[in-house]
Design a protein around this motif. Structure first.
Motif, PDB file in Angstrom:
ATOM      1  N   PRO A  12      -0.525   3.235  -6.685  1.00 36.60           N
ATOM      2  CA  PRO A  12      -0.370   4.166  -5.563  1.00 36.60           C
ATOM      3  C   PRO A  12      -0.637   5.606  -5.980  1.00 36.60           C
ATOM      4  CG  PRO A  12       1.550   2.752  -5.783  1.00 36.60           C
ATOM      5  CD  PRO A  12       0.697   2.476  -6.956  1.00 36.60           C
TER       6      PRO A  12
ATOM      7  N   LEU B 255       0.842  -1.188   0.000  1.00 34.65           N
ATOM      8  CA  LEU B 255       0.000   0.000   0.000  1.00 34.65           C
ATOM      9  C   LEU B 255       0.882   1.245   0.000  1.00 34.65           C
ATOM     10  CD1 LEU B 255      -2.778  -0.929   2.551  1.00 34.65           C
ATOM     11  CD2 LEU B 255      -2.922  -0.818   0.069  1.00 34.65           C
TER      12      LEU B 255
ATOM     13  N   GLY C 241       3.963  -0.816  -4.551  1.00 36.98           N
ATOM     14  CA  GLY C 241       3.550   0.197  -3.589  1.00 36.98           C
ATOM     15  C   GLY C 241       4.307   1.519  -3.698  1.00 36.98           C
TER      16      GLY C 241
ATOM     17  N   VAL D 274      -1.698   5.717   2.468  1.00 38.17           N
ATOM     18  CA  VAL D 274      -2.873   4.919   2.799  1.00 38.17           C
ATOM     19  C   VAL D 274      -2.686   4.269   4.164  1.00 38.17           C
ATOM     20  CG1 VAL D 274      -4.237   2.918   2.159  1.00 38.17           C
ATOM     21  CG2 VAL D 274      -3.479   4.515   0.415  1.00 38.17           C
ATOM     22  N   THR D 275      -1.484   3.755   4.389  1.00 36.51           N
ATOM     23  CA  THR D 275      -1.206   3.167   5.699  1.00 36.51           C
ATOM     24  C   THR D 275      -1.393   4.214   6.790  1.00 36.51           C
ATOM     25  OG1 THR D 275       0.399   1.735   4.622  1.00 36.51           O
ATOM     26  CG2 THR D 275       0.507   1.876   7.010  1.00 36.51           C
TER      27      THR D 275
ATOM     28  N   SER E  39      -4.579  -3.405  -5.010  1.00 34.01           N
ATOM     29  CA  SER E  39      -3.167  -3.600  -4.672  1.00 34.01           C
ATOM     30  C   SER E  39      -2.989  -4.862  -3.850  1.00 34.01           C
ATOM     31  CB  SER E  39      -2.641  -2.432  -3.843  1.00 34.01           C
ATOM     32  OG  SER E  39      -2.811  -1.231  -4.517  1.00 34.01           O
TER      33      SER E  39
ATOM     34  N   ALA F 284      -7.030   0.309  -3.201  1.00 32.65           N
ATOM     35  CA  ALA F 284      -6.164  -0.362  -2.227  1.00 32.65           C
ATOM     36  C   ALA F 284      -6.432  -1.859  -2.239  1.00 32.65           C
ATOM     37  CB  ALA F 284      -6.405   0.214  -0.835  1.00 32.65           C
TER      38      ALA F 284
END
Ligand SMILES: Nc1ncnc2c1ncn2[C@@H]1O[C@H](COP(=O)(O)OP(=O)(O)OP(=O)(O)O)[C@@H](O)[C@H]1O
Ligand SMILES: Nc1ncnc2c1ncn2[C@@H]1O[C@H](COP(=O)(O)OP(=O)(O)OP(=O)(O)O)[C@@H](O)[C@H]1O
Ligand SMILES: [Mg+2]
Ligand SMILES: [Mg+2]
Lengths: 233, 206, 231, 231, 206
Positions: free
Chosen positions: D181, C56, D161, C60-61, D204, D201
């Motif tokens: 991303p 990710l 990512g 986003v994290t 991914s 997401a």
């Protein structure tokens, strides 16, 4: 802690100006505010999540609206802090001359190069640029020739490094870089006003929050912003 | 202490099976290469699970219906056919590994005594990787004896030792067998060795 | 010559990196062990979960962290109510972000080492009277050391360099969450900030170089002397 | 249901990830080999250099790429003049950015495996008539496979990512450099973009899960059957 | 072919030195554990560099002033004391490793012949890890013989083999010695073995 100033979440492009304002504020004997600069989107999301911050200064109205809708703003504290303008820039050595007018030959001036702008799908500066270009009827011809960057500074870097022959950035960014040349200024009528709204967050607990906001909006505060190239709202 | 073993275990396409009882003393497992001798020792040590059967040493059942003692609870001293010294510990720490884990009351051989008859006193600060074949084998024997086991499993312990050393170690094994009365399961291909040491000879496979 | 402000940033980065690695180490080892040694349904899923922060985009994290650990988030609320722990806008939150970003790297490194352990050595330890746990501590763990050291280096370097998740989760507050990468970002935002960027980037490099030298030294001390006999 | 646009983004991400990993694999292996086996002055420096993309914030790496590989940069100019290769604003440039970010992870994984190789097996191969190169190919390389597979997985996941260096170097051009991303980033910037973010997401995650499953299968095929005798 | 060896090499605190010449046939190196026998074979094989000296086999100088042939150029077949089968190749691929590298004209033993007298035909598809001690040793012998060496280095090749198998392999070694006239350096602790096979016995260390 009592000697910690209020936490101010502010759009990155305000870094120089707000830094100086914070120093001036501290010089008056107040605790210096803690300034956190990042993309408006990231900061707004933090405010949305209830982060313990006091002031939010956004680079566009959309995120401030979102916070207002979510009930995260203290009522009656929203105001416009500053305004900005868009400029067309080229690398310092470039000889290109372009006048901004209806259907001006931007695509031709780009040749096989690309136009560096902040991502119009994401970043406020990019959205303003898109509106301005559409206003003059050149958007469709340059849309396939864009280099959409993460933020205005990254777009500026692309032009500085001559990766792109032309770019659209804020006047404040162009002013401070010696590596680029301002080719033209977009008339203010070509896009919605570029305004930096400020507001106190509901989560604010700091007693200086209102005073610092007032300081920013005072004559003294506006003078500092003007020194950094920002226009009065 | 009597040994009573009846085990069966499938390994790939082979079926290893053994069934024998033996009195106290040294029981030699004798059989051709690949007959399953090492596998039997592994089952006794608790490193390989029999598909069925039982393993009893004297009063203790190591394996049987509903019983499967953990290797550390079996109190065996195992000299592996392939050495298996701990590469990250010097010789001294290898020797002391089991020694320090055993309750002092159970120990029946002193550290210095082991060093002396194995002739490894000068190797204490060396890393196992730098030992010669015979040196490593002697350290492995010392490590097993010092763990104060109640049962010894010796898998070709004297291979690649010279005659003089071999004689000395055989004398010690005889002493362990006769004076300490530790039961021993012994694998060897050497007729002379087996005839000198074995109380009983159990043929395996063939 | 370094200003007090720079020192503060470096010290904060070190603190964040150290806490992040310390936080992650035991968890990463446990995960590495489980992935290397256990076979169970859902193993690949767990593996994928561990890799998530790698796949990710960091923002986003960071956003997910904000949603979960923010003052309004379920975990965040719970942490505050029960333990009085607040992570948002704190250096501990920055460490959490860095820890999560470092996790996949650390797990993989340790897993490689655990998978390379000769199982027969554990068996040997057991016959010598070592219980499962003692054999783990005295045999498996030391044999996995190369992977643990690699994980430390990778994790620390990744923590020192973490940007996206940190700024999204804990913002960019000088003295509290402004680590080196965030300071670099800030310097990049001011026109003409390249000199500062270079200075800060060099500091990052020096930090990681120091960490590398330290780890090489630790590795050599722990088992460099064991002469390998290649003949 | 997935729109053509989403498909395009996924396909581009896969292409970028695949090229990045393919680019990095031989280089990373060579570096891992050198760091694992050679002793020379400056070794720690080389090690630090390899770790650089991990330590520096991705934006800085992207900026350095721009400075070096941009049309005005020394490498960029040279590449264009001699080979007609342009990287900026191209998907190949995105792959280069991803490759550089993946490099440190791949080097470490392979280095761990190379360091675990039993040198005596190479000696045995030599006595059987294998030259240095043949012994490397038939003994060392296969024995390093676990690390190579780990490197592939880590590198691919990291590439899938990668955000900061990519957008800074090649910007966010739909169809050319807009990988997952970057698309996620765009969606995150607008108020109310969360639904799109979640969708992207998840994509991914599916991609990396697929890569993981594939790699597990490859590993099992390559040496899973070799029964380990733990007894 | 005569063997002329004079080497010296420091290993940790020990100095390994050996100096001997031997005629064609099988030369047994005989000496206590740790005397340096394996180290000498390693030097002959090119895996351990002597600090000084020379190694000559017949007309060929493997090591000497200004000469240090690479191991693969020495054309030795080495049965290691510790096996060293390739763990990532099945038994068949282990056996064929050297075989396939040797020019067919140089080969002096067929694949099937080796399988037959070593009794390993049924193991071809197995991984080395699953072999018993004696099985692994026989595969290692086969691997060395099939590489068509001009000199054999055998380090305790018959340890942990049963008497029957031992006899068969000794017969083959005798044939290699007498019919093919491949010179052999042989390390063993077994008196009987050495007396049966050795043309010459060289004492090492002590
Ligand atoms: N995983 C496995 N798959 C198939 N066969 C196996 C496996 N493990 C062991 N075996 C076989 O089981 C048999 C018994 O092995 P074991 O090691 O017990 O023999 P051994 O009697 O000790 O022989 P040696 O004297 O050669 O050491 C051997 O033929 C071996 O090849
Ligand atoms: N790296 C090292 N450091 C110190 N001593 C070493 C090192 N490598 C080997 N030695 C010593 O050199 C001596 C010779 O070893 P070598 O393996 O040649 O003996 P060997 O005659 O083959 O013995 P064995 O019959 O036991 O196999 C041994 O005493 C060994 O401990
Ligand atoms: Mg056996
Ligand atoms: Mg030896």
């Amino acid at each position: 802690a009592a000697d910690r100033g209020p936490v101010v979440l502010a759009a990155s492009s305000l870094q120089g100006a707000l830094g100086e304002a914070a120093d001036a504020w501290a010089a008056r004997g107040h605790a210096r505010p803690l300034l956190s600069f990042a993309a408006s989107s990231a900061l707004a999301r933090q405010a949305m999540a209830g982060a313990p911050a006091d002031l939010f200064v956004s680079a566009d109205e959309a995120w401030m609206d979102a916070l207002a809708r979510a009930g995260r703003l203290r009522g009656g504290t929203r105001a416009t802090l500053a305004a900005n303008r868009l400029v067309l820039i080229a690398p310092a050595g470039s000889k290109v001359e372009i006048a901004i007018q209806r259907r001006f030959a931007l695509a031709a001036a780009l040749g096989s190069g690309r136009l560096a702008i902040a991502d119009p799908a994401a970043v406020p500066a990019g959205r303003y640029a898109k509106t301005a270009l559409a206003h003059y009827g050149v958007w469709d011809s340059v849309a396939p020739k864009l280099a959409p960057a993460e933020n205005v500074r990254a777009a500026l870097a692309l032009v500085e490094r001559r990766a792109a022959p032309l770019g659209i950035v804020y006047a404040t960014d162009a002013r401070a870089s010696r590596r680029v040349r301002q080719v033209a200024l977009f008339p203010a009528s070509s896009h919605p006003p570029i305004r930096y709204p400020v507001a106190i967050l509901k989560a604010s607990r700091h007693r200086d929050a209102a005073a610092f906001r007032a300081f920013l909006l005072s004559l003294h505060g506006r003078a500092i912003l003007a020194r950094h190239g920002f226009a009065a709202p | 202490m009597a040994i009573d073993i009846d085990v069966e275990r499938r390994l790939g396409e082979r079926n290893i099976a053994a069934r024998f009882t033996a009195g106290p003393g040294l029981t030699a497992l004798f059989g051709p290469s690949g007959a399953g001798k090492t596998s039997i020792l592994n089952m006794v040590a608790g490193l390989l699970r029999p598909d069925r059967g039982h393993i009893r040493i004297g009063e203790r059942t190591l394996f049987g219906p509903g019983i499967d003692l953990a290797p550390e609870a079996r109190r065996v001293g195992y000299v592996f056919q392939d050495g298996r010294l701990f590469p990250h510990r010097r010789v001294r720490a290898n020797l002391l590994y089991g020694h320090d884990l055993a309750p002092p009351a159970n120990r029946w051989m002193g550290f210095d005594e082991a060093l002396a008859f194995l002739g490894i006193g000068h190797l204490l600060d060396r890393w196992p990787q730098s030992l010669s074949g015979g040196e490593a084998q002697r350290v492995a024997i010392g490590r097993a004896l010092l763990a104060a086991p109640e049962l010894l499993l010796l898998d070709e312990p004297l291979a690649s030792l010279d005659a003089a050393r071999r004689g000395e170690i055989m004398a010690v094994i005889e002493r362990i067998r006769d004076e300490l009365r530790v039961p021993i399961l012994y694998v060897s291909h050497d007729r002379a060795e087996v005839e000198r040491l074995a109380t009983e000879i159990v043929p395996i496979g063939g | 010559m370094m200003s007090a402000e720079l020192w503060g940033i470096v010290a904060l980065s070190l603190r964040v990196g150290a806490l992040a690695v310390a936080l992650t180490l035991p968890l990463a080892f446990a995960l590495a062990w489980i992935l290397a040694r256990w076979r169970f349904p859902g193993r690949v899923l767990l593996d994928a979960l561990v890799h998530l922060p790698l796949v990710l985009p960091p923002v986003v994290t960071g956003w997910l962290l904000l949603v979960a650990f923010g003052p309004a988030g379920p975990v965040g609320r719970w942490l505050e109510e029960w333990f009085g722990v607040v992570l948002i806008f704190r250096w501990t939150g920055a460490a959490l972000a860095a820890a999560i970003m470092a996790l996949p790297l650390m797990v993989r490194a340790m897993r490689l080492s655990i998978e390379a352990i000769d199982l027969r050595l554990e068996g040997a330890a057991r016959t010598l009277g070592a219980g499962r746990w003692h054999a783990f501590r005295t045999v498996s763990l030391p044999l996995a050391l190369p992977g643990i050291f690699a994980a430390l280096v990778l994790g620390f370097a990744r923590s020192i360099g973490e940007f996206g998740a940190t700024i999204t989760f804990v913002s960019n507050i000088p003295g509290e969450t402004q680590t080196l990468p965030l300071a670099i970002y800030s310097a990049l935002q001011v026109p003409g900030g390249e000199a500062m960027v270079t200075r800060l980037a060099l500091l990052s490099v020096v930090l990681s170089l120091a960490a590398l030298v330290l780890s090489e030294w630790l590795v050599r001390r722990s088992h460099g002397e064991r002469a390998r006999r290649g003949d």
